[in-house]
Structures are given as structure tokens and as C-alpha cells.
Design a protein around this motif. Structure first.
Motif, PDB file in Angstrom:
ATOM      1  N   ALA A  51       0.832  -1.207   0.000  1.00 14.85           N
ATOM      2  CA  ALA A  51       0.000   0.000   0.000  1.00 14.85           C
ATOM      3  C   ALA A  51       0.867   1.258   0.000  1.00 14.85           C
ATOM      4  N   LEU A  52       1.930   1.256   0.805  1.00 19.31           N
ATOM      5  CA  LEU A  52       2.822   2.416   0.845  1.00 19.31           C
ATOM      6  C   LEU A  52       3.526   2.609  -0.490  1.00 19.31           C
ATOM      7  N   ASN A  53       3.943   1.505  -1.110  1.00 21.59           N
ATOM      8  CA  ASN A  53       4.588   1.594  -2.419  1.00 21.59           C
ATOM      9  C   ASN A  53       3.642   2.203  -3.456  1.00 21.59           C
ATOM     10  N   LYS A  54       2.371   1.776  -3.404  1.00 21.95           N
ATOM     11  CA  LYS A  54       1.395   2.313  -4.355  1.00 21.95           C
ATOM     12  C   LYS A  54       1.150   3.795  -4.113  1.00 21.95           C
ATOM     13  N   LEU A  55       1.092   4.172  -2.840  1.00 22.47           N
ATOM     14  CA  LEU A  55       0.913   5.585  -2.530  1.00 22.47           C
ATOM     15  C   LEU A  55       2.090   6.409  -3.045  1.00 22.47           C
ATOM     16  N   GLN A  56       3.304   5.889  -2.873  1.00 19.49           N
ATOM     17  CA  GLN A  56       4.479   6.616  -3.349  1.00 19.49           C
ATOM     18  C   GLN A  56       4.499   6.710  -4.873  1.00 19.49           C
ATOM     19  N   ASN A  57       4.096   5.638  -5.533  1.00 24.78           N
ATOM     20  CA  ASN A  57       4.059   5.675  -6.997  1.00 24.78           C
ATOM     21  C   ASN A  57       2.983   6.618  -7.511  1.00 24.78           C
ATOM     22  N   SER A  58       1.859   6.707  -6.764  1.00 22.93           N
ATOM     23  CA  SER A  58       0.765   7.582  -7.175  1.00 22.93           C
ATOM     24  C   SER A  58       1.074   9.050  -6.902  1.00 22.93           C
ATOM     25  N   HIS A  59       1.900   9.307  -5.895  1.00 19.81           N
ATOM     26  CA  HIS A  59       2.166  10.676  -5.470  1.00 19.81           C
ATOM     27  C   HIS A  59       3.678  10.876  -5.315  1.00 19.81           C
ATOM     28  N   PRO A  60       4.324  11.379  -6.361  1.00 21.77           N
ATOM     29  CA  PRO A  60       5.793  11.501  -6.351  1.00 21.77           C
ATOM     30  C   PRO A  60       6.350  12.292  -5.170  1.00 21.77           C
ATOM     31  N   ILE A  61       5.585  13.229  -4.599  1.00 22.65           N
ATOM     32  CA  ILE A  61       6.088  14.005  -3.463  1.00 22.65           C
ATOM     33  C   ILE A  61       6.390  13.086  -2.281  1.00 22.65           C
ATOM     34  N   LEU A  62       5.655  11.954  -2.183  1.00 22.98           N
ATOM     35  CA  LEU A  62       5.916  10.989  -1.114  1.00 22.98           C
ATOM     36  C   LEU A  62       7.148  10.139  -1.418  1.00 22.98           C
ATOM     37  N   LYS A  63       7.570  10.179  -2.658  1.00 22.39           N
ATOM     38  CA  LYS A  63       8.742   9.412  -3.092  1.00 22.39           C
ATOM     39  C   LYS A  63       9.967  10.324  -3.186  1.00 22.39           C
ATOM     40  N   SER A  64       9.876  11.458  -2.478  1.00 26.00           N
ATOM     41  CA  SER A  64      10.943  12.451  -2.535  1.00 26.00           C
ATOM     42  C   SER A  64      11.730  12.490  -1.236  1.00 26.00           C
ATOM     43  N   LYS A  65      12.924  13.011  -1.363  1.00 24.15           N
ATOM     44  CA  LYS A  65      13.773  13.302  -0.214  1.00 24.15           C
ATOM     45  C   LYS A  65      14.060  14.791  -0.230  1.00 24.15           C
ATOM     46  N   LEU A  66      14.419  15.337   0.933  1.00 25.18           N
ATOM     47  CA  LEU A  66      14.678  16.770   1.037  1.00 25.18           C
ATOM     48  C   LEU A  66      16.176  16.998   1.133  1.00 25.18           C
ATOM     49  N   LEU A  67      16.696  17.798   0.220  1.00 23.95           N
ATOM     50  CA  LEU A  67      18.124  18.082   0.160  1.00 23.95           C
ATOM     51  C   LEU A  67      18.364  19.559   0.418  1.00 23.95           C
ATOM     52  N   SER A  68      19.337  19.863   1.267  1.00 20.83           N
ATOM     53  CA  SER A  68      19.724  21.250   1.521  1.00 20.83           C
ATOM     54  C   SER A  68      21.092  21.495   0.907  1.00 20.83           C
ATOM     55  N   ASN A  69      21.216  22.618   0.206  1.00 22.09           N
ATOM     56  CA  ASN A  69      22.502  23.004  -0.375  1.00 22.09           C
ATOM     57  C   ASN A  69      23.393  23.547   0.729  1.00 22.09           C
ATOM     58  N   THR A  70      24.342  22.764   1.144  1.00 23.92           N
ATOM     59  CA  THR A  70      25.203  23.139   2.281  1.00 23.92           C
ATOM     60  C   THR A  70      26.274  24.162   1.904  1.00 23.92           C
ATOM     61  N   THR A  71      26.328  24.551   0.626  1.00 23.13           N
ATOM     62  CA  THR A  71      27.337  25.527   0.211  1.00 23.13           C
ATOM     63  C   THR A  71      26.878  26.958   0.471  1.00 23.13           C
ATOM     64  N   THR A  72      25.594  27.142   0.811  1.00 24.70           N
ATOM     65  CA  THR A  72      25.095  28.482   1.118  1.00 24.70           C
ATOM     66  C   THR A  72      24.816  28.583   2.609  1.00 24.70           C
ATOM     67  N   SER A  73      24.858  29.805   3.124  1.00 24.55           N
ATOM     68  CA  SER A  73      24.691  30.005   4.569  1.00 24.55           C
ATOM     69  C   SER A  73      23.290  29.632   5.023  1.00 24.55           C
ATOM     70  N   ASP A  74      22.276  29.887   4.186  1.00 29.92           N
ATOM     71  CA  ASP A  74      20.903  29.628   4.602  1.00 29.92           C
ATOM     72  C   ASP A  74      20.388  28.303   4.062  1.00 29.92           C
ATOM     73  N   GLY A  75      21.030  27.776   3.048  1.00 24.76           N
ATOM     74  CA  GLY A  75      20.592  26.509   2.489  1.00 24.76           C
ATOM     75  C   GLY A  75      19.429  26.686   1.533  1.00 24.76           C
ATOM     76  N   VAL A  76      19.567  26.184   0.323  1.00 21.90           N
ATOM     77  CA  VAL A  76      18.473  26.178  -0.639  1.00 21.90           C
ATOM     78  C   VAL A  76      17.951  24.759  -0.702  1.00 21.90           C
ATOM     79  N   PHE A  77      16.692  24.563  -0.345  1.00 26.78           N
ATOM     80  CA  PHE A  77      16.134  23.227  -0.258  1.00 26.78           C
ATOM     81  C   PHE A  77      15.572  22.773  -1.602  1.00 26.78           C
ATOM     82  N   SER A  78      15.698  21.469  -1.840  1.00 24.86           N
ATOM     83  CA  SER A  78      15.158  20.884  -3.065  1.00 24.86           C
ATOM     84  C   SER A  78      14.511  19.546  -2.762  1.00 24.86           C
ATOM     85  N   PHE A  79      13.465  19.217  -3.545  1.00 34.57           N
ATOM     86  CA  PHE A  79      12.896  17.880  -3.518  1.00 34.57           C
ATOM     87  C   PHE A  79      13.662  17.023  -4.514  1.00 34.57           C
ATOM     88  N   VAL A  80      14.153  15.883  -4.050  1.00 36.26           N
ATOM     89  CA  VAL A  80      14.826  14.928  -4.918  1.00 36.26           C
ATOM     90  C   VAL A  80      13.915  13.709  -5.024  1.00 36.26           C
TER      91      VAL A  80
END
Length: 474
Positions: A51-80
Motif C-alpha cells: 500500500a505504501l509503495n502504491k501511494l508513493q508511486n501515485s504521489h511523487p512528493i511521497l517518493k521524494s527526499k529533502l536536500l539542503s545546499n550546504t554551500t550556502t549560509s541559509d541553504g536552498v532546499f530541493s525535492f529529490v
């Protein structure tokens, strides 16, 4: 997923302005969304995983990870966003659960009993895997699942999500879709056909700011500066609930406001008669309860979250997961002795007027800016409490008539809410009409506020709502 897992075919999207403010807020403890289900049936791990796999496949945001750009002082966040599901269920046996309950057991001086189910919910609200994201070179999951084995042959199934990926509409849709999939997986095991579908395959949807209709979000630089100044100055004049402990590290706790079906119907009849939504009655009851011990007029802040999906271009559906709510702040002068329904019409009217003039779009950047400024400079708020309002409510109540489906798969009760112990209100109300009964999960920052203090506030609200509802009879 380990730090050595290759990011093959991953898709990346930089977060939008509102998502960015939540990324900053979650690091401090506000915006950890938790959906907890109390089950009388031993969850089938394999079906739950499917069920969780199906939810992730149906909704890519649930299949994402959060990445912060550590090269900036405040960090620019991205969904991967990864091409394949990755959620692994963490299972806590009875011994582990008992240790968690032991650490979170009621204090000997605590006069308010907290159920084991609520203890686990509070435990999850305070599990922050995103607090140190700027110092991590690898993205962190937006979606985590756990199962807790409880005494008396019960289990608790928990899903924890980052609010940048999960607003209240997303949480409600996630629960409905999960239960449908779980039931269909059970039917497949019994030889019946599975009719489940994927609603939203593909990439993570656009940020809310990219979908605001032309003209509705525009504001001149001078007007924006004046509005930001106005919000800042007015916020210093708002009355807060009494703070109990401003020094100790904070965490989120919960109290629950519930009405029976008869009282719920009367309150809803009152809302219908006065042509307002339930959020107006909840706001009014909260203001009256907070002001009940005051002897002079005070001004309080109410933040109302409104779901913008239907107003975006193109419009989004309930199956578009992510964060698409906008906040509207209104202040209200309370003198004492107000009538519930008159005050409810006033509070709801103020919100409706703001929405009719598109403040949910035009003030979006201002609210995000002030939220981030408060996070970076707690001293700008009263007693460095990071309190932005007395109360937060939602424009639309979640209506849940799926009790039969829930009981089929063994769900006896559930609670869903998000943490508020970083920046936020003194109390956030997550209201649901569940099989005709009002059920509000009310979250607050402890020990800034005590459980006894907030339980007293909720008890007063309940009395005010019930007494107000008596005005309207069939």
C-alpha cells in the motif's frame, strides 16, 4: 535508504517560497505531520508495504527526499524524487514500545490522563529527522512509516511526513487512499479483483507560487513594505496565553476536544443558521475561553489556513499531494461577555473579507517572510516564545464518513495533526467531523504551556460550544 544508495534517474525541484518557510520551520520543530491509526488487527506488513509503495508511486512528493545546499549560509532546499518507492516500515516490538511509553508516561503531578495511543502520537510529533539537515550531505526522507506493538493486543500504525509535502488536505486524502488500497489488497488475497488506481504518476507538482492566477498575487514594493511593517507592529500588540515556562526546550503535546453527535449537530445547525463555517465557531469559542479570566479588553490573533487548490491555475484536486494552503492573519478585540454566534460571525466575516480580497495570495510572500524572520530572530516575539498568534484554525473541516471501511481493516481510532513547538500559535486545532461527531486534535508547545492549562482552555471551549448549540433545536 542508506547514504550509499545511488541517486539514479532522480528528478530535482527547488522548493517554492511557502515550502521553503516550512523547511525552515520544521528544523525548529513546527511542521512535523503525523497520522496515527489505532488498530485492533495485527497489520499485515506485506500488504501495508504494498500500500505504501502504491501511494508513493501515485504521489511523487511521497517518493521524494529533502536536500539542503550546504554551500550556502541559509541553504536552498530541493525535492529529490526517486524513480522507485523506498519507504521501509520500522517495527517496534512490545518491549521497545513499553520503553517509549515509560519515557513519556504521565508525570505524578499531571492531573490529565494521557492514553498510550496519544503518548505514541506525541512521541512521533517530536521525532525530528530534519532538524540538522543543513549539515547533511544526503537528502532525508519526506515520508516515514512505523508500527508499534501495544499491550492488550492492539497496534499503532504511524505515518510521519514533512509538512512541505503534506498539508491537511494531503493527510486526509492519504488516509482515505491508504484504507482503500489496504482493503483491496485484502480482497486480492481472498481472490477478488483489485481496482485500485494511480492518481498522479510523474513528477512532483509545481509549487503553489507558480500556480497563483495572474494578478492575484501581485503587490507593489511600497505596499508590500507597509504591509510587512503593519503585520510586525500589530503582532507586538497581540495578547498571548499565559506562558508557563519560557526557558526549557520545547516539544509538542496534544489535548482532544470531542462532542457527541447530538451536540455536534446543534453546533453545525448554528453555523448553518448564521451562514458561517465551523472555523468561525471554533475561533470564537477559543477567544472567549482565552479571555474568560481577563478584566479588560485584549486583542488576539487568529490564523486561518485556507486550501488554495481550487483557486489555482490550473486548479488542483484533492489527489494533488503537497502543501497548497495559505495563511490569513486577523486580529480581534475581545471585551468580555461576547455571545458565541455574534463573535463567530465577526471572526469568520473578517477572514471571509480577507479571502475575498485575495489576501491568501497577495500576502503570501509577506507571511512567509515574517515567519522566517521570527525563526531567525526569536527575540522579535513575546518572551522569545516564537508565538505568532493565539490560535490556528482551518477554513474547511475534514468530513470523514468512512468509519465502516476503517473498522473493516481494524482501525478503531486515529489522530492526525502537526507539531507546533517551533514557530507557531499557542494552540492549533485540527478539526474533523467523524461519523457525525466533532473530533478536534489540539496541539500546543510544552512546557511553554502546560497540559493542565490547555486542557482547561479546551474544557471551556467545549462548554461554550455546547451552550451555544442549545440555541438551535430541530
Amino acid at each position: 535508504m542508506s547514504s550509499t544508495t545511488p541517486m539514479v534517474d532522480a528528478k530535482v525541484r527547488t522548493v517554492g517560497g511557502t515550502e521553503y518557510s516550512w523547511c525552515k520551520a520544521v528544523r525548529g520543530g513546527t511542521g512535523i505531520a503525523v497520522l496515527a491509526l489505532l488498530s485492533s488487527k495485527l497489520p499485515d506488513i506485506s500488504r501495508f508495504q504494498i500500500a505504501l509503495n502504491k501511494l508513493q508511486n501515485s504521489h511523487p512528493i511521497l517518493k521524494s527526499k529533502l536536500l539542503s545546499n550546504t554551500t550556502t549560509s541559509d541553504g536552498v532546499f530541493s525535492f529529490v524524487t526517486l524513480p522507485t518507492p523506498f519507504v521501509k516500515i520500522e517495527h517496534h516490538n512490545l518491549l521497545t514500545t513499553s520503553k517509549i511509553l515509560g519515557r513519556n508516561k504521565n508525570d505524578i503531578n499531571d492531573i490529565v490522563f494521557v492514553s498510550p495511543f496519544q503518548c505514541i502520537l506525541e512521541h512521533e510529533l517530536n521525532q525530528n529527522t530534519w532538524h540538522d539537515l543543513n549539515h547533511s550531505s544526503y537528502p532525508d526522507n519526506m515520508f516515514v512509516a512505523s508500527i508499534y506493538t501495544m499491550p492488550a493486543t492492539t497496534w499503532i500504525v504511524v505515518m510521519r511526513l514533512h509538512v512541505a509535502a503534506c498539508d491537511r488536505t494531503t493527510a486526509a486524502s492519504l488516509l482515505r487512499e491508504l484504507l482503500v488500497i489496504m482493503r483491496e489488497e485484502e480482497e486480492v488475497s481472498e481472490g477478488r479483483e483489485n481496482n485500485s488506481e494511480d492518481w498522479n504518476k510523474g513528477e512532483v507538482g509545481l509549487a503553489m507560487e507558480d500556480l497563483v492566477p495572474d494578478g492575484k498575487g501581485k503587490k507593489g514594493m511600497w505596499a508590500r513594505g507597509l504591509d510587512v511593517l503593519s503585520y510586525s507592529v500589530n503582532s507586538l500588540r497581540l495578547t498571548n496565553l499565559k506562558f508557563c515556562d519560557t526557558k526549557t526546550a520545547r516539544f509538542s503535546q496534544v489535548v482532544r476536544l470531542q462532542l457527541n453527535s447530538n451536540d455536534t449537530k446543534k453546533v453545525l445547525d448554528g453555523c448553518k443558521h448564521n451562514r458561517i463555517k465551523l472555523c468561525g465557531a471554533l475561533s470564537a469559542a477559543g477567544l472567549m475561553a482565552a479571555h474568560s479570566s481577563k478584566s479588560s479588553s485584549r486583542k488576539y490573533g487568529i490564523i486561518t489556513f485556507t486550501d488554495c487548490r481550487s483557486s489555482l491555475e490550473p486548479p488542483l484536486s484533492l489527489h494533488n499531494f503537497g502543501f497548497y494552503h495559505s495563511a490569513i492573519l486577523n486580529s480581534h478585540l475581545i471585551k468580555g461577555g461576547e455571545n458565541l454566534w455574534e463573535l463567530a460571525k465577526k471572526t469568520y466575516g473578517a477572514f471571509a473579507n480577507s479571502k475575498n480580497t485575495n489576501k491568501q495570495f497577495s500576502d503570501m510572500a509577506d507571511m512567509n517572510f515574517l515567519m522566517c524572520k521570527a525563526i531567525d530572530n526569536p527575540a522579535l516575539t513575546s518572551s522569545s516564545s516564537l508565538r505568532t498568534a493565539m490560535m490556528t484554525v482551518f477554513e474547511d473541516t475534514v468530513v470523514d464518513d468512512c468509519g465502516d471501511i476503517q473498522r473493516e481493516v481494524g482501525v478503531e481510532d486515529y489522530m492526525g495533526c502537526a507539531s507546533v513547538h517551533g514557530v507557531g500559535p499557542s494552540i492549533a486545532i485540527f478539526d474533523t467531523i467523524r461519523d457525525g461527531r466533532l473530533d478536534c486534535i489540539c496541539v500546543y508547545p510544552a512546557p511553554l504551556h502546560s497540559r493542565e492549562q490547555m486542557q482547561e482552555l479546551i474544557n471551556k471551549m467545549k462548554v461554550i460550544l455546547i451552550e451555544g448549540g442549545k440555541t438551535y433545536k430541530e
